[in-house]
Design a protein around this motif. Sequence first.
Motif, PDB file in Angstrom:
ATOM      1  N   ARG A   7      56.487  67.395 115.735  1.00  0.00           N
ATOM      2  CA  ARG A   7      57.309  66.422 116.459  1.00  0.00           C
ATOM      3  C   ARG A   7      56.464  65.474 117.318  1.00  0.00           C
ATOM      4  NH1 ARG A   7      60.278  69.887 118.896  1.00  0.00           N
ATOM      5  NH2 ARG A   7      61.780  70.088 117.207  1.00  0.00           N
ATOM      6  N   ALA A   8      55.452  66.010 117.991  1.00  0.00           N
ATOM      7  CA  ALA A   8      54.618  65.176 118.854  1.00  0.00           C
ATOM      8  C   ALA A   8      53.922  64.079 118.058  1.00  0.00           C
ATOM      9  CB  ALA A   8      53.588  66.036 119.577  1.00  0.00           C
ATOM     10  N   ALA A   9      53.463  64.404 116.854  1.00  0.00           N
ATOM     11  CA  ALA A   9      52.797  63.409 116.010  1.00  0.00           C
ATOM     12  C   ALA A   9      53.780  62.358 115.527  1.00  0.00           C
ATOM     13  CB  ALA A   9      52.130  64.094 114.821  1.00  0.00           C
ATOM     14  N   ARG A  10      55.000  62.780 115.220  1.00  0.00           N
ATOM     15  CA  ARG A  10      55.983  61.856 114.664  1.00  0.00           C
ATOM     16  C   ARG A  10      56.429  60.799 115.671  1.00  0.00           C
ATOM     17  NH1 ARG A  10      57.925  66.843 112.581  1.00  0.00           N
ATOM     18  NH2 ARG A  10      59.747  66.860 113.976  1.00  0.00           N
ATOM     19  N   ARG A  11      56.187  61.040 116.952  1.00  0.00           N
ATOM     20  CA  ARG A  11      56.581  60.075 117.979  1.00  0.00           C
ATOM     21  C   ARG A  11      55.563  58.949 118.154  1.00  0.00           C
ATOM     22  NH1 ARG A  11      58.405  64.793 121.179  1.00  0.00           N
ATOM     23  NH2 ARG A  11      56.368  64.807 122.188  1.00  0.00           N
ATOM     24  N   TYR A  24      62.077  80.660  92.262  1.00  0.00           N
ATOM     25  CA  TYR A  24      61.232  81.771  92.715  1.00  0.00           C
ATOM     26  C   TYR A  24      61.925  83.119  92.602  1.00  0.00           C
ATOM     27  CZ  TYR A  24      58.548  77.781  94.188  1.00  0.00           C
ATOM     28  OH  TYR A  24      57.866  76.589  94.196  1.00  0.00           O
ATOM     29  N   ARG A  25      63.133  83.117  92.106  1.00  0.00           N
ATOM     30  CA  ARG A  25      63.765  84.390  91.741  1.00  0.00           C
ATOM     31  C   ARG A  25      62.963  85.087  90.646  1.00  0.00           C
ATOM     32  NH1 ARG A  25      68.773  81.329  92.372  1.00  0.00           N
ATOM     33  NH2 ARG A  25      69.884  82.146  94.210  1.00  0.00           N
ATOM     34  N   ALA A  26      62.161  84.318  89.907  1.00  0.00           N
ATOM     35  CA  ALA A  26      61.375  84.881  88.814  1.00  0.00           C
ATOM     36  C   ALA A  26      60.070  85.522  89.287  1.00  0.00           C
ATOM     37  CB  ALA A  26      61.053  83.787  87.789  1.00  0.00           C
ATOM     38  N   VAL A  27      59.755  85.424  90.572  1.00  0.00           N
ATOM     39  CA  VAL A  27      58.513  86.005  91.093  1.00  0.00           C
ATOM     40  C   VAL A  27      58.660  87.523  91.163  1.00  0.00           C
ATOM     41  CG1 VAL A  27      56.994  86.179  93.104  1.00  0.00           C
ATOM     42  CG2 VAL A  27      57.875  83.946  92.389  1.00  0.00           C
ATOM     43  N   SER A  28      57.799  88.243  90.472  1.00  0.00           N
ATOM     44  CA  SER A  28      57.869  89.711  90.472  1.00  0.00           C
ATOM     45  C   SER A  28      56.998  90.330  91.556  1.00  0.00           C
ATOM     46  CB  SER A  28      57.443  90.248  89.098  1.00  0.00           C
ATOM     47  OG  SER A  28      56.110  89.866  88.793  1.00  0.00           O
ATOM     48  N   ALA A  29      56.111  89.556  92.142  1.00  0.00           N
ATOM     49  CA  ALA A  29      55.203  90.074  93.168  1.00  0.00           C
ATOM     50  C   ALA A  29      55.950  90.399  94.456  1.00  0.00           C
ATOM     51  CB  ALA A  29      54.106  89.047  93.457  1.00  0.00           C
ATOM     52  N   ASP A  30      55.383  91.319  95.200  1.00  0.00           N
ATOM     53  CA  ASP A  30      55.828  91.559  96.569  1.00  0.00           C
ATOM     54  C   ASP A  30      55.268  90.416  97.417  1.00  0.00           C
ATOM     55  OD1 ASP A  30      56.928  92.800  98.782  1.00  0.00           O
ATOM     56  OD2 ASP A  30      55.292  94.239  99.006  1.00  0.00           O
ATOM     57  N   VAL A  31      56.105  89.769  98.229  1.00  0.00           N
ATOM     58  CA  VAL A  31      55.701  88.536  98.913  1.00  0.00           C
ATOM     59  C   VAL A  31      55.794  88.693 100.428  1.00  0.00           C
ATOM     60  CG1 VAL A  31      56.103  86.057  99.173  1.00  0.00           C
ATOM     61  CG2 VAL A  31      56.511  87.167  96.950  1.00  0.00           C
ATOM     62  N   LEU A  32      54.748  88.244 101.116  1.00  0.00           N
ATOM     63  CA  LEU A  32      54.743  88.153 102.569  1.00  0.00           C
ATOM     64  C   LEU A  32      54.833  86.682 102.949  1.00  0.00           C
ATOM     65  CD1 LEU A  32      54.421  89.539 105.342  1.00  0.00           C
ATOM     66  CD2 LEU A  32      51.939  89.197 105.105  1.00  0.00           C
ATOM     67  N   LEU A  33      55.916  86.316 103.650  1.00  0.00           N
ATOM     68  CA  LEU A  33      56.129  84.946 104.105  1.00  0.00           C
ATOM     69  C   LEU A  33      55.643  84.855 105.552  1.00  0.00           C
ATOM     70  CD1 LEU A  33      59.768  84.534 102.743  1.00  0.00           C
ATOM     71  CD2 LEU A  33      57.697  83.538 101.743  1.00  0.00           C
ATOM     72  N   MET A  34      54.612  84.054 105.786  1.00  0.00           N
ATOM     73  CA  MET A  34      53.974  83.982 107.089  1.00  0.00           C
ATOM     74  C   MET A  34      54.278  82.633 107.746  1.00  0.00           C
ATOM     75  SD  MET A  34      50.337  85.465 105.663  1.00  0.00           S
ATOM     76  CE  MET A  34      49.681  86.404 107.036  1.00  0.00           C
ATOM     77  N   THR A  35      54.607  82.664 109.040  1.00  0.00           N
ATOM     78  CA  THR A  35      54.910  81.430 109.760  1.00  0.00           C
ATOM     79  C   THR A  35      54.219  81.436 111.120  1.00  0.00           C
ATOM     80  OG1 THR A  35      56.899  82.309 110.840  1.00  0.00           O
ATOM     81  CG2 THR A  35      57.195  81.299 108.676  1.00  0.00           C
ATOM     82  N   GLY A  36      53.887  80.232 111.596  1.00  0.00           N
ATOM     83  CA  GLY A  36      53.283  80.081 112.915  1.00  0.00           C
ATOM     84  C   GLY A  36      54.314  79.618 113.932  1.00  0.00           C
ATOM     85  N   GLY A  37      54.352  80.280 115.076  1.00  0.00           N
ATOM     86  CA  GLY A  37      55.355  79.949 116.078  1.00  0.00           C
ATOM     87  C   GLY A  37      55.158  78.604 116.732  1.00  0.00           C
ATOM     88  N   ARG A  38      53.959  78.026 116.602  1.00  0.00           N
ATOM     89  CA  ARG A  38      53.662  76.755 117.260  1.00  0.00           C
ATOM     90  C   ARG A  38      53.476  75.603 116.284  1.00  0.00           C
ATOM     91  NH1 ARG A  38      49.463  78.519 122.155  1.00  0.00           N
ATOM     92  NH2 ARG A  38      50.945  79.872 123.257  1.00  0.00           N
ATOM     93  N   SER A  39      53.928  75.766 115.047  1.00  0.00           N
ATOM     94  CA  SER A  39      53.678  74.699 114.063  1.00  0.00           C
ATOM     95  C   SER A  39      54.641  73.527 114.228  1.00  0.00           C
ATOM     96  CB  SER A  39      53.759  75.243 112.645  1.00  0.00           C
ATOM     97  OG  SER A  39      55.066  75.667 112.341  1.00  0.00           O
ATOM     98  N   ASP A  40      55.899  73.783 114.570  1.00  0.00           N
ATOM     99  CA  ASP A  40      56.877  72.732 114.825  1.00  0.00           C
ATOM    100  C   ASP A  40      57.031  71.778 113.642  1.00  0.00           C
ATOM    101  OD1 ASP A  40      58.766  71.332 116.322  1.00  0.00           O
ATOM    102  OD2 ASP A  40      57.272  69.982 117.183  1.00  0.00           O
ATOM    103  N   LEU A  41      56.957  72.298 112.430  1.00  0.00           N
ATOM    104  CA  LEU A  41      57.180  71.474 111.242  1.00  0.00           C
ATOM    105  C   LEU A  41      58.620  71.670 110.774  1.00  0.00           C
ATOM    106  CD1 LEU A  41      53.874  72.055 109.241  1.00  0.00           C
ATOM    107  CD2 LEU A  41      54.429  70.198 110.828  1.00  0.00           C
ATOM    108  N   ALA A  42      59.281  70.572 110.443  1.00  0.00           N
ATOM    109  CA  ALA A  42      60.721  70.611 110.180  1.00  0.00           C
ATOM    110  C   ALA A  42      61.106  71.512 109.012  1.00  0.00           C
ATOM    111  CB  ALA A  42      61.226  69.189 109.920  1.00  0.00           C
ATOM    112  N   HIS A  43      60.239  71.616 108.010  1.00  0.00           N
ATOM    113  CA  HIS A  43      60.626  72.338 106.802  1.00  0.00           C
ATOM    114  C   HIS A  43      60.451  73.842 106.903  1.00  0.00           C
ATOM    115  CE1 HIS A  43      56.277  72.347 106.128  1.00  0.00           C
ATOM    116  NE2 HIS A  43      56.478  73.310 105.261  1.00  0.00           N
ATOM    117  N   VAL A  44      59.654  74.307 107.864  1.00  0.00           N
ATOM    118  CA  VAL A  44      59.226  75.702 107.838  1.00  0.00           C
ATOM    119  C   VAL A  44      60.392  76.678 107.961  1.00  0.00           C
ATOM    120  CG1 VAL A  44      57.884  77.476 109.045  1.00  0.00           C
ATOM    121  CG2 VAL A  44      56.876  75.220 108.617  1.00  0.00           C
TER     122      VAL A  44
END
Length: 277
Positions: free
Chosen positions: A161-165, A211-231
């Motif tokens: 958000r800070a960059a977008r301003r 991604y329903r076709a993904v057979s792997a076990d998946v770890l979804l990792m996120t950063g609390g300070r990223s502030d990106l709209a899509h995350v």
Amino acid sequence: MLTTSTVRTVRSADGTTIAYHTTGGGPDLLIVPGALSDAADFAGLAEALASTFTVHTVQRRGRRGSGPLGPGYGIEAECADLAAVRAATGARYVFGHSFGGLVALEAARRDRHITKLAVYEPGVSVDGLIPTDWIPSARRFLAQGRPIDAFATFSIATGPRAARRNPRWLMATILRLVFRGEKRAKIVELLEPALHEHAEVGRLDDSYPHYRAVSADVLLMTGGRSDLAHVGPSTTRLAEVLPSSRVQAFPKLDHFGPHHRGEAEVAAALTTFLRET
């Protein structure tokens, strides 16, 4: 003390040379860097993992040591590149950051040999939340020999958000101060590939049900300070469609945590996840 990294190459399906940097010992793990980054940026993470895993960091196409994007570039080429490295190394574990996370997810839905996959804020767009309307302007700046203006356009459109301003002139000034010498030269070199990569992100908008076709076990990792709209939305949708997944947040890290100040923390989480039976 840093361990030694060995650079090897493979040929992808279309004949393009793909380099990868190998270090450590143990089960094989592939690291897939994102846009505007390369294998060197992930040397710290690779080092943090090297006591437990044989880490192969892919130098994706369009980067020094690997071949160009080539005509008809798209996610299929990226998946073929990763498949070639995976076949050469025998790796069953994959970690992808940002656009590299998108590549890793796309590869995993095609390749059932990938049994464990971790992605940190993958470039999965939902509801158009990763914009691409800035790409024509950035292309014009590159054509005019104004790469910092192209970089500023990219940063404002896709950043927090800070960059977008910021107006473009201010962002360009900031970037000139922050990125100098070899650091700036590498960014300038990777801008053109980044435009093509983000065009693929836009083309794949709302394709997450695949991604329903993904057979792997998946770890979804996120950063609390990223502030990106899509995350937030993309993490929610991925958790809904992936057959086996869990979410892990890193409250103190931003989007660049895996290769900027968060290497040890991300490596510890990866080690725990990948060693689980």
